[in-house]
Design an enzyme around this catalytic site. Structure first.
Site, mmCIF file in Angstrom:
data_model
loop_
_atom_site.group_PDB
_atom_site.id
_atom_site.type_symbol
_atom_site.label_atom_id
_atom_site.label_comp_id
_atom_site.label_asym_id
_atom_site.label_seq_id
_atom_site.Cartn_x
_atom_site.Cartn_y
_atom_site.Cartn_z
ATOM 1 C CD GLU A 167 50.304 30.480 5.180
ATOM 2 O OE1 GLU A 167 51.281 31.226 5.053
ATOM 3 O OE2 GLU A 167 50.356 29.245 4.961
ATOM 4 C CG HIS A 190 54.822 23.580 -1.462
ATOM 5 N ND1 HIS A 190 53.608 23.700 -2.102
ATOM 6 C CD2 HIS A 190 55.173 22.278 -1.557
ATOM 7 C CE1 HIS A 190 53.252 22.519 -2.569
ATOM 8 N NE2 HIS A 190 54.179 21.641 -2.258
ATOM 9 C CE LYS A 199 48.279 20.342 3.831
ATOM 10 N NZ LYS A 199 47.395 21.538 3.702
ATOM 11 C CD GLU A 208 43.809 20.008 3.823
ATOM 12 O OE1 GLU A 208 44.506 20.383 2.858
ATOM 13 O OE2 GLU A 208 43.788 20.593 4.900
ATOM 14 C CE LYS A 268 53.411 32.163 1.881
ATOM 15 N NZ LYS A 268 53.161 32.564 3.278
ATOM 16 N NE ARG A 291 56.536 31.860 10.857
ATOM 17 C CZ ARG A 291 56.335 32.143 9.588
ATOM 18 N NH1 ARG A 291 56.365 33.384 9.162
ATOM 19 N NH2 ARG A 291 56.079 31.192 8.703
HETATM 20 P P1 ADP Z 1 53.485 23.870 4.884
HETATM 21 O O1 ADP Z 1 53.265 24.220 6.327
HETATM 22 O O2 ADP Z 1 54.328 22.634 4.707
HETATM 23 O O3 ADP Z 1 53.958 25.028 4.072
HETATM 24 P P2 ADP Z 1 50.708 24.212 3.957
HETATM 25 O O4 ADP Z 1 49.554 23.492 4.532
HETATM 26 O O5 ADP Z 1 50.856 25.659 4.330
HETATM 27 O O6 ADP Z 1 52.056 23.400 4.314
HETATM 28 O O7 ADP Z 1 50.679 24.084 2.399
HETATM 29 C C1 ADP Z 1 51.735 24.570 1.587
HETATM 30 C C2 ADP Z 1 51.324 24.634 0.138
HETATM 31 O O8 ADP Z 1 50.930 23.316 -0.329
HETATM 32 C C3 ADP Z 1 50.141 25.526 -0.163
HETATM 33 O O9 ADP Z 1 50.486 26.895 -0.297
HETATM 34 C C4 ADP Z 1 49.664 24.895 -1.461
HETATM 35 O O10 ADP Z 1 50.544 25.305 -2.499
HETATM 36 C C5 ADP Z 1 49.864 23.399 -1.240
HETATM 37 N N1 ADP Z 1 48.647 22.771 -0.647
HETATM 38 C C6 ADP Z 1 48.398 22.518 0.660
HETATM 39 N N2 ADP Z 1 47.176 21.963 0.853
HETATM 40 C C7 ADP Z 1 46.629 21.835 -0.384
HETATM 41 C C8 ADP Z 1 45.353 21.351 -0.878
HETATM 42 N N3 ADP Z 1 44.411 20.857 -0.068
HETATM 43 N N4 ADP Z 1 45.143 21.404 -2.216
HETATM 44 C C9 ADP Z 1 46.094 21.892 -3.069
HETATM 45 N N5 ADP Z 1 47.285 22.360 -2.662
HETATM 46 C C10 ADP Z 1 47.571 22.346 -1.345
#
Ligand code: ADP
Length: 447
Positions: free
Chosen positions: A275, A235, A158, A200, A237, A291
């Protein structure tokens, strides 16, 4: 209390904030691009200032113009809504330098949470459970292989500066790792100007569960329970509910209290969302949004508390109106995001809304800035409204939602309403039995 608030946003959220200001007897100023001169929030505000042409970078993201609009109108605070400048630390700092209150946390807290590696480190230090992974950025292949072997495959790479689901790559086995690391890093560099990535554990069937928190900036923190936002597409909602069908009262209190304590220890001020991914009874922190969220109304529905009122109170130095023991949860709420999009392909469908009729009755709330005859400009997000339904329990909520969706009429453009009419009749949805991949699998089957 503030005399005049400038709302630096558009669409349904600008109207949402405007309503809260009116209730509190605060004067309102809205800024808008030339494309939004006919928008509802512009019509209803006490004052409006046109700040530029349609592209966001020239209008809603133009810090100089917004600060100038504050100076001209004498606004003493700015509410940024969500998106646009809401998580821009520089904007918060510049407003502070001009003695204008940013209705949100400090620039420093925005900065920490905007950097995902730093955010994760901070969360861990505050006692929040995180996804197992690398301690910081990973640069070389050898180190990546060692860490991935330690946490076990599959892993996800990520972007530290990530957002909107970009810069993420999954490696199912060691053979995929090199390419995943390279592509995630290149994508992150191109999208965010920062190629730092981290590793991760990839969770295979998690739910997305997020906790609404508030800090008063003086060491007090509370939580308003959780929202389940597992129904996502790319990703993004689509459908959100509170409480989560997957948690019991004990799990809710446990994660809520961990988050409230972390917010207090951080000295955080205002609204935030922590989250998590949730799998096999465990919570794993992924990020914190500093926010108000699009889906905040489901929390308002089950607590009866206006979260924008709270944001304004806290920012003006009046503190929170509630203690943790005053926050009681009642019934169940679901929000459907109504987008001007094809309900199958999700291609944007801008144009003129020839007829707009919203449902009503007990437990129904529609947050929308559009009206019959409104022309949706093609420049912005496709969200045109949110339908929020509340019932005494989930079954009643679903019955009411089905009825409300039947009443809703939007003519002239395509919307995602037909998708929700399908979902409300689906057995898995009725049972609350879904994870973050459910919706994409469902849509693939329907094709
Ligand atoms: P962003 O800021 O780009 O939205 P997030 O870290 O909030 O990134 O992750 C967005 C989405 O990606 C999560 O809601 C999930 O669907 C998927 N995701 C993120 N990290 C993981 C993980 N470690 N394992 C599985 N899915 C993940």
């Amino acid at each position: 209390m503030f005399q005049k608030i400038l709302i630096a946003n558009r669409g349904e959220i600008a109207l949402r904030v405007l309503r809260a200001c009116k209730e509190l007897g605060i004067q309102t100023v809205v800024v808008h691009s030339t494309a939004d001169a006919d928008a509802m929030h512009v019509r209803l505000a006490d004052e409006s200032v046109c700040i530029g042409p349609p592209p966001s970078r020239d209008s809603y993201l133009n810090i100089h113009q917004i600060v100038a609009a504050c100076e001209i109108t004498g606004a003493d605070a700015v509410h940024p809504g969500y998106g646009f400048l809401s998580e821009n630390a520089k904007f918060a700092d510049i407003l502070a330098a001009h003695n204008i209150t940013f209705i949100g946390p400090s620039g420093d807290h925005i900065r920490i949470m905007g950097d995902k590696i730093e955010a994760k480190r901070t969360a861990k230090r505050l006692g929040i459970p995180v996804v197992p992974g690398s301690d910081g950025a990973v640069t070389d292949q050898k180190e990546a292989r060692r860490i991935a072997a330690e946490i076990g495959y599959p892993v996800i790479i990520k972007a530290s500066a990530g957002g909107g689901g970009r810069g993420m790559k999954v490696a199912l086995t060691e053979a995929d790792l090199e390419i995943a690391l390279q592509t995630a890093s290149t994508e992150a560099g191109a999208a965010f100007g920062d190629d730092a990535v981290y590793i991760e554990k990839y969770l295979e069937k998690p739910r997305h569960i997020e906790v609404q928190v508030f800090g008063d900036g003086a060491g007090r923190g509370v939580h308003f329970g959780e929202r389940d936002c597992s129904l996502q597409r790319r990703h993004q909602k689509v459908w959100e509910e509170a409480p989560s069908p997957a948690l019991n009262a004990e799990e809710r209190a446990r994660i809520g209290n961990i988050c409230a304590k972390a917010i207090a220890d951080l000295g955080y001020s205002g609204a935030g969302t922590i989250e998590f991914l949730y799998e096999n009874g465990e919570f794993y922190f992924i990020e914190m949004n500093t926010r108000l969220q699009v889906e905040h109304p489901v929390t308002e529905a089950i607590t009866g508390i206006d979260l924008v009122h709270e944001q304004i109170r806290v920012a003006s130095g009046g503190g929170l109106s509630v203690r943790q023991e005053d926050i009681k949860f009642s019934g169940h709420a679901i929000e459907c995001r109504i987008n001007a999009e094809d309900p199958r392909t999700f291609t944007p469908s801008p144009g003129t809304i020839t007829h707009f009729h919203t449902p009503g009755g007990l437990g129904i709330r529609v947050d929308s800035g559009v009206y019959s005859g409104y022309k949706i400009p093609p420049y912005y997000d496709s969200l045109i409204g949110k339908l929020i339904v509340h019932g005494r329990n989930r079954v009643e909520c679903m019955m009411r939602l089905r009825r409300a969706l039947d009443e809703f009429v939007v003519d002239g453009i395509k919307t995602t309403l037909p998708l929700f009419r399908d979902l409300v009749g689906n057995a898995d949805i009725a049972n609350g039995d879904y994870d973050i991949h459910w919706l994409e699998k469902y849509l693939a089957k329907e094709e």
